[in-house]
Design an enzyme around this catalytic site. Sequence first.
Site, PDB file in Angstrom:
ATOM      1  N   HIS A  83       1.457   2.565   3.826  1.00 15.85           N
ATOM      2  CA  HIS A  83       0.496   3.666   3.956  1.00 15.85           C
ATOM      3  C   HIS A  83       0.601   4.229   5.376  1.00 15.85           C
ATOM      4  CE1 HIS A  83      -3.397   5.706   4.142  1.00 15.85           C
ATOM      5  NE2 HIS A  83      -3.683   5.381   2.895  1.00 15.85           N
TER       6      HIS A  83
ATOM      7  N   HIS B 186     -10.678  -2.989   1.512  1.00 15.67           N
ATOM      8  CA  HIS B 186     -10.976  -1.668   0.943  1.00 15.67           C
ATOM      9  C   HIS B 186     -11.826  -1.700  -0.326  1.00 15.67           C
ATOM     10  CE1 HIS B 186      -9.319   2.702   1.225  1.00 15.67           C
ATOM     11  NE2 HIS B 186     -10.646   2.613   1.331  1.00 15.67           N
TER      12      HIS B 186
ATOM     13  N   ARG C  27      -7.460  -1.856  -6.218  1.00 16.37           N
ATOM     14  CA  ARG C  27      -7.758  -3.192  -5.706  1.00 16.37           C
ATOM     15  C   ARG C  27      -8.879  -3.860  -6.496  1.00 16.37           C
ATOM     16  NH1 ARG C  27      -4.974  -3.207  -0.741  1.00 16.37           N
ATOM     17  NH2 ARG C  27      -3.952  -1.168  -0.748  1.00 16.37           N
TER      18      ARG C  27
ATOM     19  N   ASP D 161       0.839  -1.196   0.000  1.00 17.20           N
ATOM     20  CA  ASP D 161       0.000   0.000   0.000  1.00 17.20           C
ATOM     21  C   ASP D 161       0.880   1.255   0.000  1.00 17.20           C
ATOM     22  OD1 ASP D 161      -1.950   1.951   0.388  1.00 17.20           O
ATOM     23  OD2 ASP D 161      -3.144   0.654   1.670  1.00 17.20           O
ATOM     24  N   ASP D 162       0.817   2.037  -1.066  1.00 19.78           N
ATOM     25  CA  ASP D 162       1.583   3.289  -1.205  1.00 19.78           C
ATOM     26  C   ASP D 162       3.094   3.060  -1.275  1.00 19.78           C
ATOM     27  OD1 ASP D 162      -0.875   4.488  -1.054  1.00 19.78           O
ATOM     28  OD2 ASP D 162      -0.464   5.672   0.738  1.00 19.78           O
TER      29      ASP D 162
ATOM     30  N   LYS E 269      -5.494  -5.751   4.012  1.00 22.92           N
ATOM     31  CA  LYS E 269      -6.452  -4.671   3.750  1.00 22.92           C
ATOM     32  C   LYS E 269      -7.371  -5.026   2.569  1.00 22.92           C
ATOM     33  CE  LYS E 269      -6.328   0.057   1.934  1.00 22.92           C
ATOM     34  NZ  LYS E 269      -5.493   1.238   1.723  1.00 22.92           N
TER      35      LYS E 269
ATOM     36  N   SER F 173      -8.316   1.668   4.677  1.00 23.97           N
ATOM     37  CA  SER F 173      -7.020   2.203   5.089  1.00 23.97           C
ATOM     38  C   SER F 173      -6.996   2.454   6.594  1.00 23.97           C
ATOM     39  CB  SER F 173      -6.731   3.512   4.354  1.00 23.97           C
ATOM     40  OG  SER F 173      -6.700   3.308   2.959  1.00 23.97           O
TER      41      SER F 173
ATOM     42  N   CYS G 255      -6.417   3.745  -3.702  1.00 26.54           N
ATOM     43  CA  CYS G 255      -6.597   2.452  -3.030  1.00 26.54           C
ATOM     44  C   CYS G 255      -7.696   1.547  -3.582  1.00 26.54           C
ATOM     45  CB  CYS G 255      -6.862   2.685  -1.544  1.00 26.54           C
ATOM     46  SG  CYS G 255      -5.447   3.331  -0.643  1.00 26.54           S
TER      47      CYS G 255
ATOM     48  N   LYS H 241       1.251   9.249  -5.735  1.00 26.42           N
ATOM     49  CA  LYS H 241      -0.108   8.753  -5.515  1.00 26.42           C
ATOM     50  C   LYS H 241      -1.135   9.835  -5.856  1.00 26.42           C
ATOM     51  CE  LYS H 241      -3.094   7.323  -1.654  1.00 26.42           C
ATOM     52  NZ  LYS H 241      -3.102   6.780  -0.284  1.00 26.42           N
TER      53      LYS H 241
ATOM     54  N   ASP I  67      -0.014  -1.017  -4.778  1.00 31.12           N
ATOM     55  CA  ASP I  67      -1.296  -0.532  -5.313  1.00 31.12           C
ATOM     56  C   ASP I  67      -1.172   0.791  -6.056  1.00 31.12           C
ATOM     57  OD1 ASP I  67      -0.908   1.103  -3.053  1.00 31.12           O
ATOM     58  OD2 ASP I  67      -3.007   1.027  -2.441  1.00 31.12           O
ATOM     59  N   ASN I  68      -0.183   1.604  -5.690  1.00 34.64           N
ATOM     60  CA  ASN I  68       0.058   2.888  -6.368  1.00 34.64           C
ATOM     61  C   ASN I  68       1.353   3.458  -5.816  1.00 34.64           C
ATOM     62  OD1 ASN I  68      -2.734   3.672  -4.437  1.00 34.64           O
ATOM     63  ND2 ASN I  68      -0.752   4.526  -3.880  1.00 34.64           N
TER      64      ASN I  68
END
Length: 462
Positions: A209, A117, A66, A22-23, A115, A140, A62, A282, A261-262
Amino acid sequence: MGAWMMKPAPPTSPNVVLFFMDDMGYGDLSVTGALAYTTPNLDKMAAEGTRFTNFLSAQAVCSASRAALLTGCYPNRLGISGALGPNSPVGLNPDEETLADLLKEKGYATGIFGKWHLGDKKEFLPLQQGFDDYYGVPYSHDMWPLHPNQAQAHYPPLRWIDGNEPGPEIRNLDDAGQITRTITDRAISFIRKHRKKPFFLYVPHPLPHVPLAASGQFKGRSARGIFGDVLTELDWSVGQVLAEIKKQGLDENTLVLFISDNGPWLNYGDHAGSTGGFREGKGTSFEGGQRVPFLVRWPGMVPAGRVSNKLLTALDILPTVAKLCGARLPKKRIDGVDWTALLKGDNTVTPREKFYYYYRKNSLEAVRQGEWKLVFAHPGRTYEGFLPGKDGKPGPSTESHQFPMALYDLRRDPGERYDVQEQHPDVVAELEKVAEEARADLGDDIQKKTGANVREAGHADQ
């Protein structure tokens, strides 16, 4: 050639382990240039498998990213956008078929630890989307009462979800420091439980994240501060899972994929990662927002020590994994392409030529064909010109910067700094055609166009 000399046929039902960070930015592994900490397990995974340097998340946020990963569809095709908050009235429509649905149909055990989301109402949770087991956070982990903007956001308490039921509360950073270890333990238990049948293990880690938190074993481990500590622990987590796979004798029958994810949330400064030099981060359609690390390991099937620069995206995971596992494709239209031949080492194939960079609800901000990228005039986020935050506090950014139309040649300008549309009007014209195809299919809020082939998100029962 004697039979003993022949390469063994690929297993028809390989195990699949999918890590989704994540991030995490493109430059956040030591193998991609990170400084002041190391990621030895991920570096080893890259050495034992293939590193793809031209891999894009489906969208730089996010929930959208996903949805795309699990369905093989552009998220705006499914009506999913942004980052869904607590008690969201929408989520991933259970009528969509996820990778977990397809593999479960083939007899796979399916588990997610991390996660989700994609909607926190019961009808949207993983057990209703093809997974047998779920333990994780519903969205998140900054969506909690300690958020810097809590006075306006009014976030409820953050709890683990165990299957369909709420679990213990994550009350503070000490509790958050147990997130990575808890997920790792659950993932290892899942492997042990299902070692005698094929399994799909999805590990979407909530970190790095913000808010950043590490367990006691990893606090203060790196010269990069808490961010380096968190990356060191995440690297440890991947190493623990890979070690368990080897311990159970499953190494040569397990496909392992590692993705983010990004890109990084840059206005968090020292609590954010690195794009490795790509532009923005992001929440943007520039490469820093969507170009992410991608490692693939499968001893004997995926060439070791290879680097591939072919364009691939998160949309392409589902059709490829489904083919490798002998599963069918979803009944409804998807956007991913099969890159099995490239995965196994055939560098003569080019599975993907085009990509649409959508953001916000349904804004077509750029298109790509080959190594050319055409960015359309649009309002968007920029981090440039703002001093980033520090120690977990975000710095300012804007969501309304007016980006001009520009053409970039990513072969020599991956940082997207030199607009060459005047030199290549023929390329601009060709990419405009690609954009019109996207707008007819999926729509475009910038031009107020409605797409012909979009589907409804799931809506919670009232």
